[in-house]
Design a protein around this motif. Structure first.
Motif, short mmCIF file in Angstrom:
data_model
loop_
_atom_site.label_atom_id
_atom_site.label_comp_id
_atom_site.label_asym_id
_atom_site.label_seq_id
_atom_site.Cartn_x
_atom_site.Cartn_y
_atom_site.Cartn_z
N LEU A 477 0.88 -1.17 0.00
CA LEU A 477 0.00 0.00 0.00
C LEU A 477 0.92 1.22 0.00
N VAL A 478 0.68 2.11 -0.96
CA VAL A 478 1.59 3.24 -1.18
C VAL A 478 0.81 4.54 -1.09
N ALA A 479 1.32 5.50 -0.36
CA ALA A 479 0.69 6.82 -0.22
C ALA A 479 0.76 7.58 -1.54
N PRO A 480 -0.13 8.57 -1.74
CA PRO A 480 -0.09 9.35 -2.99
C PRO A 480 1.25 10.01 -3.25
N ASP A 481 2.05 10.28 -2.20
CA ASP A 481 3.36 10.88 -2.42
C ASP A 481 4.47 9.84 -2.60
N GLY A 482 4.12 8.54 -2.63
CA GLY A 482 5.09 7.50 -2.90
C GLY A 482 5.61 6.77 -1.67
N ARG A 483 5.24 7.22 -0.47
CA ARG A 483 5.73 6.54 0.73
C ARG A 483 5.11 5.15 0.85
N TRP A 484 5.95 4.20 1.27
CA TRP A 484 5.43 2.86 1.55
C TRP A 484 4.60 2.93 2.84
N LEU A 485 3.34 2.53 2.75
CA LEU A 485 2.49 2.50 3.94
C LEU A 485 2.44 1.11 4.56
N ARG A 486 2.54 0.11 3.69
CA ARG A 486 2.45 -1.27 4.17
C ARG A 486 3.08 -2.16 3.11
N VAL A 487 3.90 -3.12 3.51
CA VAL A 487 4.56 -4.03 2.58
C VAL A 487 4.46 -5.44 3.13
N ASN A 488 4.48 -6.42 2.23
CA ASN A 488 4.43 -7.80 2.70
C ASN A 488 5.80 -8.47 2.58
N ARG A 489 5.85 -9.72 3.04
CA ARG A 489 7.12 -10.43 3.10
C ARG A 489 7.71 -10.66 1.71
N SER A 490 6.83 -10.99 0.76
CA SER A 490 7.33 -11.28 -0.58
C SER A 490 8.04 -10.08 -1.18
N LEU A 491 7.47 -8.87 -0.99
CA LEU A 491 8.11 -7.67 -1.51
C LEU A 491 9.47 -7.45 -0.85
N CYS A 492 9.53 -7.67 0.46
CA CYS A 492 10.81 -7.52 1.16
C CYS A 492 11.84 -8.48 0.58
N GLY A 493 11.40 -9.71 0.26
CA GLY A 493 12.31 -10.68 -0.33
C GLY A 493 12.77 -10.27 -1.72
N ILE A 494 11.89 -9.60 -2.48
CA ILE A 494 12.23 -9.21 -3.84
C ILE A 494 13.31 -8.12 -3.84
N VAL A 495 13.15 -7.10 -2.95
CA VAL A 495 14.06 -5.96 -2.99
C VAL A 495 15.16 -6.03 -1.94
N GLY A 496 15.09 -7.02 -1.02
CA GLY A 496 16.17 -7.23 -0.06
C GLY A 496 16.11 -6.35 1.17
N TYR A 497 15.08 -5.48 1.31
CA TYR A 497 14.96 -4.61 2.47
C TYR A 497 13.98 -5.21 3.47
N THR A 498 14.15 -4.90 4.75
CA THR A 498 13.16 -5.28 5.75
C THR A 498 11.97 -4.33 5.65
N ALA A 499 10.84 -4.76 6.25
CA ALA A 499 9.65 -3.91 6.23
C ALA A 499 9.93 -2.58 6.93
N GLU A 500 10.66 -2.63 8.01
CA GLU A 500 10.97 -1.40 8.75
C GLU A 500 11.78 -0.43 7.90
N GLU A 501 12.71 -0.97 7.11
CA GLU A 501 13.54 -0.12 6.25
C GLU A 501 12.71 0.52 5.13
N LEU A 502 11.77 -0.24 4.57
CA LEU A 502 10.95 0.30 3.49
C LEU A 502 9.97 1.36 4.00
N LEU A 503 9.41 1.17 5.19
CA LEU A 503 8.37 2.06 5.68
C LEU A 503 8.88 3.45 6.03
N VAL A 504 10.19 3.64 6.07
CA VAL A 504 10.72 4.98 6.35
C VAL A 504 11.21 5.65 5.07
#
Length: 813
Positions: A477-504
């Protein structure tokens, strides 16, 4: 004004006291009386009113301390009401006083319902338990009078303290009687005002959110609307002098007689109620139907109505609202019945609730109007245990607003044992002296279905959360300005970042720069409403730095007001597929390179063979033909019998030369023209014209130099030759035009005839070689069109792009 206060000669009493005792220095009795009158005209609490009265009393006697005690709810104790000039520590030391003989001057006066004068507290038996406290504060005498209401019920006591032993004079006795009567007036007025506020609060709760207008009117023109009903329906409220006349002036002429008859009958005493339906002119000039009910609330000695209360309802859409109303005689019942409001009144101390039939129906009881009058329910004891503690604190000042209003959602137990969700909107209408709630009124709205929907929604959200978190593909789930609002495990596995790292951070920070503009551009189109969703292949930069190819699918979720809330993105890792495609492209590219190399080698070999046939064998045959022709000429001159044979030999040689040239043209069409496409096209056009089958013309337009490689020129020659042969052999054309136009970007060749035309199909019809021409065009990146012309005939158009300057080899063939 209460009866006890009505017959007291205040001026005489105060004048007598003024004559016997000088006013306290520095205090003007008129100022104190003015402050008291100001308080009486306000909604100040009782302790403030009594404080003002005490200060007024103290201005009429030097050195006097006036206090008031009021009866508590048990009617067994007196509790502090006001003591403006005594220390708080003294009040706390005395505390609550029992209503009994021997409990000081006040307790005894309340018990005996008569004035008590203690001239010396140190020697009085009535002060045995409190004397030392009074003496420690320098208080020597205390006079007390009971404060009694019009019904003879004790409301409290008034006490006058002196710092010297003192007996009352006649003027003192008259003064204390007058002061106690005034205190009775103050307390009764405050009590009546509190009851009035409670009644108005119940009324406000009953009509809250309805379309009923409540009013009160007096014969002197004083007209009051309880809310902004007239404003909401664009009706002139007609307040002020001659209100009734102004109101009647706006009634429709056809309705005024019936309205006047009904209301005048109530005014003149023929009835206490009236009902009227009529049209009234709104401010905007529109006639609006009203249903009005009025009730006489006061009459003068002659029976003339002095005050009315009533309701107005707009019945434009339905004039029979009275059928849905309960038969009621006052505005409160009409409002509740019209809106079917579940109205209740709650007694905090007994935890008991009384309500109307609609309220009982809401909590599971079907009762008649008669049964409702005798039915009492509990509240806190029936509330769900999980909600009880929170609701027990609802009526505290911290939980209500400044006017005492509050609202709360809770579950209440029904007779069946099940629980139902209710929304209570109420108001505390009575509090004790310490601010504790005593009574509240309000309405209960059934929100059970809504709460169950909310529960189902939460379950749906939980299911979504499970599907989201454990999906096999990446989801976000992505905010209108592009911020990650919510990510799942599969996405974290694809890009190599943890959920905490993506959400900031945002998606822009991990998107490949070459893909960012296109991605953001489509996102902005969705925000503008130009797109409903989009799909794209893009690259993310993995946390360890390598490129990850993904297939991105995005949709937009909008809120209730159509504002953009967030994007839902689905991300599939297609890196392996893209690598496979890349390998395939490389393989295809290599194959094409080999095919091009093979074609180039074939073309070179054909050129070589054509050149050898044309220049080698053709030259030798030309020499042979020349020699045979010369010998034939010499033999003819010598009348040699070999002359005919030599002539035939020369013809055979010339025929062999043409055969060599034909073979050379088949192997390498541009051999004769030495590689010039324009010259070769002109030659085949001339040959076609020489055949005599049709008129054939050729046109060349050169806007730029011909930069095509030799292979492309060879294929264009063959395509033109095939199209020209088709026009000659199959079209039955009389005129054929061959043209070539050379532009910087492309070369266009047209073969136009006026024959029967062509029917284009997927296959070459009747051996016309259309598919072959298309294949030749495709092999050099050209585009071939075959068209049937409106005026008859056909057109074959071939367009071949010229190479860019950077693509031209150093030496053209």
């Amino acid at each position: 004004m209460p009866t006890g206060a009505e017959h007291t000669h205040w001026q005489h009493a105060f004048g007598a006291l003024r004559g016997s005792v000088a006013p306290a220095s520095g205090d003007d009795p008129r100022n104190a009386m003015f402050r008291l009158l100001t308080l009486l005209g306000s909604a100040a609490p009782l302790n403030e009113l009594l404080d003002g009265l005490a200060r007024d009393v103290e201005t009429w006697s030097k050195g006097v301390h006036c206090t008031f005690l009021v009866v508590d709810s048990t009617r067994c104790l007196l509790q502090p009401g006001a003591a403006p000039s005594l220390p708080q520590s003294y009040i706390d030391a005395i505390g609550q006083v029992n209503i009994a003989v021997g409990q000081g001057s006040c307790g005894t006066a309340a018990a005996l319902r008569e004035m008590v004068f203690v001239e010396d507290v140190e020697r009085s038996d009535l002060w045995a338990s409190h004397a030392q406290i009074a003496l420690s504060y320098g208080l020597r005498a205390c006079w007390s009078a009971p404060i009694v209401d019009d019904a003879g019920m004790v409301l409290g006591t008034l006490a006058l303290y002196f710092r010297e032993r003192r007996a009352p004079t006649k003027a003192d006795i008259e003064f204390i009687q007058g002061a106690s009567s005034l205190a009775s007036f103050v307390i009764q007025r405050h009590r009546d005002s509190a009851r009035l506020r409670a009644s108005e609060a119940r009324l406000a709760a009953a009509v809250w959110g309805t379309d009923i207008g409540l009013w009160e009117s007096a014969s002197d023109g004083d007209h009051t609307w309880f809310d902004d009903w007239s404003e909401r329906f664009d009706i002139e409220p007609c307040t002020g002098p001659r209100q009734e006349r102004h109101w009647r002036d706006r009634i429709h002429p056809e309705d005024i007689h019936a309205y006047a008859s009904a209301s005048d009958a109530a005014v003149n005493g023929f009835t206490d109620h009236y009902v009227a339906e009529y049209r009234i002119l709104t401010r905007s000039g529109v006639w609006r139907w009203l249903h009005e009910r009025g009730k006489v609330s006061a009459r003068d000695g002659n029976g003339k109505a002095q005050r009315f209360v009533g309701v107005c309802m707009c019945v434009d859409e339905q004039k029979k609202l009275e059928a849905a109303l309960r038969a009621a005689e006052n505005s409160y019942e009409l409002a509740v019945s019209a809106a079917r409001l579940p109205v209740w009144q709650y007694d905090v101390r007994s935890d008991s609730v009384t309500g109307n039939a609609y309220w009982h129906r809401t909590v599971g009881h079907e009762l008649s109007d008669a049964e409702v009058l005798h039915r009492v329910e509990t509240w806190l004891s029936d509330i769900h245990p999980d909600d009880a503690e929170r609701n027990s604190k609802l009526l505290t000042p911290d939980a209500t607003d400044d006017t005492g209003f509050y609202q709360s959602e809770f579950r209440i137990r029904l007779p069946s044992g099940e629980y139902k969700w209710l929304l209570d909107r109420g108001r505390v209408v009575e509090r004790s002296a310490d601010g504790a709630p005593i009574k509240a009124v309000g309405i209960s709205l059934d929100i059970d279905a809504q709460k169950r929907m909310e529960f189902d929604l939460r379950e749906s959200e939980q299911r979504f959360r499970g599907a989201f978190e454990f999906a096999a593909i990446g989801m976000a789930l992505v905010a209108p300005d592009g911020r990650w609002l919510r990510v799942n495990r599969s996405l974290c596995g694809i890009v190599g970042y943890t959920a905490e790292e993506l959400l900031v951070t945002d998606f822009q920070s991990i998107t490949h720069p070459e893909d960012l503009d296109r991605d953001v551009g489509q996102m902005l189109q969705m925000l503008d409403g130009a797109l409903s969703n989009y799909d794209m292949e893009k690259r993310y930069i993995h946390k360890d730095g390598h490129i990850v190819w993904v297939l991105l699918s995005v949709s937009l979720v909008r809120g209730a007001t159509d504002q953009s809330t967030y994007f839902v993105a689905q991300i599939q890792d297609i890196t392996e597929r893209k690598l496979a495609e890349r390998r395939l492209i490389e393989d295809v590219t290599e194959r094409k390179r080999l095919e091009n190399a093979l074609r180039e080698a074939t073309y070179r070999e054909q050129q070589r063979l054509g050149q050898e046939i044309h220049d080698g064998l053709g030259q030798e045959l030309t020499g042979l033909a020349y020699l045979a022709s010369s010998l034939a000429t010499e033999a003819a001159r010598a009348s040699s019998p070999l002359a005919p044979d030599l002539t035939r030999l020369a013809d055979v040689a010339r025929h062999a030369i043409e055969s060599c040239r034909s073979i050379a043209r088949g192997v390498s069409p541009l051999t004769e023209s030495r590689g010039s496409l324009l010259q070769s096209l002109r030659q085949i056009t001339d040959l076609a014209a020489a055949s005599g089958h049709a008129s054939v013309s050729f046109e060349a337009v050169e806007h730029a130099s011909l930069m095509l490689p030799s292979e492309s020129c060879d294929q264009l020659h063959r395509i033109t030759q095939e199209a020209l042969n088709n026009a000659l052999k199959h079209a039955g054309a009389d005129h054929i035009k061959v043209s070539i136009q050379i532009d910087p970007a492309k070369v266009r060749i047209k073969v136009i005839d006026d024959g029967r035309g062509l029917t284009v199909s997927g296959e070459a019809p009747r051996g016309r070689g259309i598919d072959g021409m298309r294949q030749r065009a495709s092999s050099i990146g050209a585009r071939l069109r075959v068209e049937t012309r409106h005026g008859g005939g056909a057109a074959v158009v071939c367009e071949c792009p010229q190479p860019a300057p950077s693509e031209i080899p150093a030496a053209m063939p």
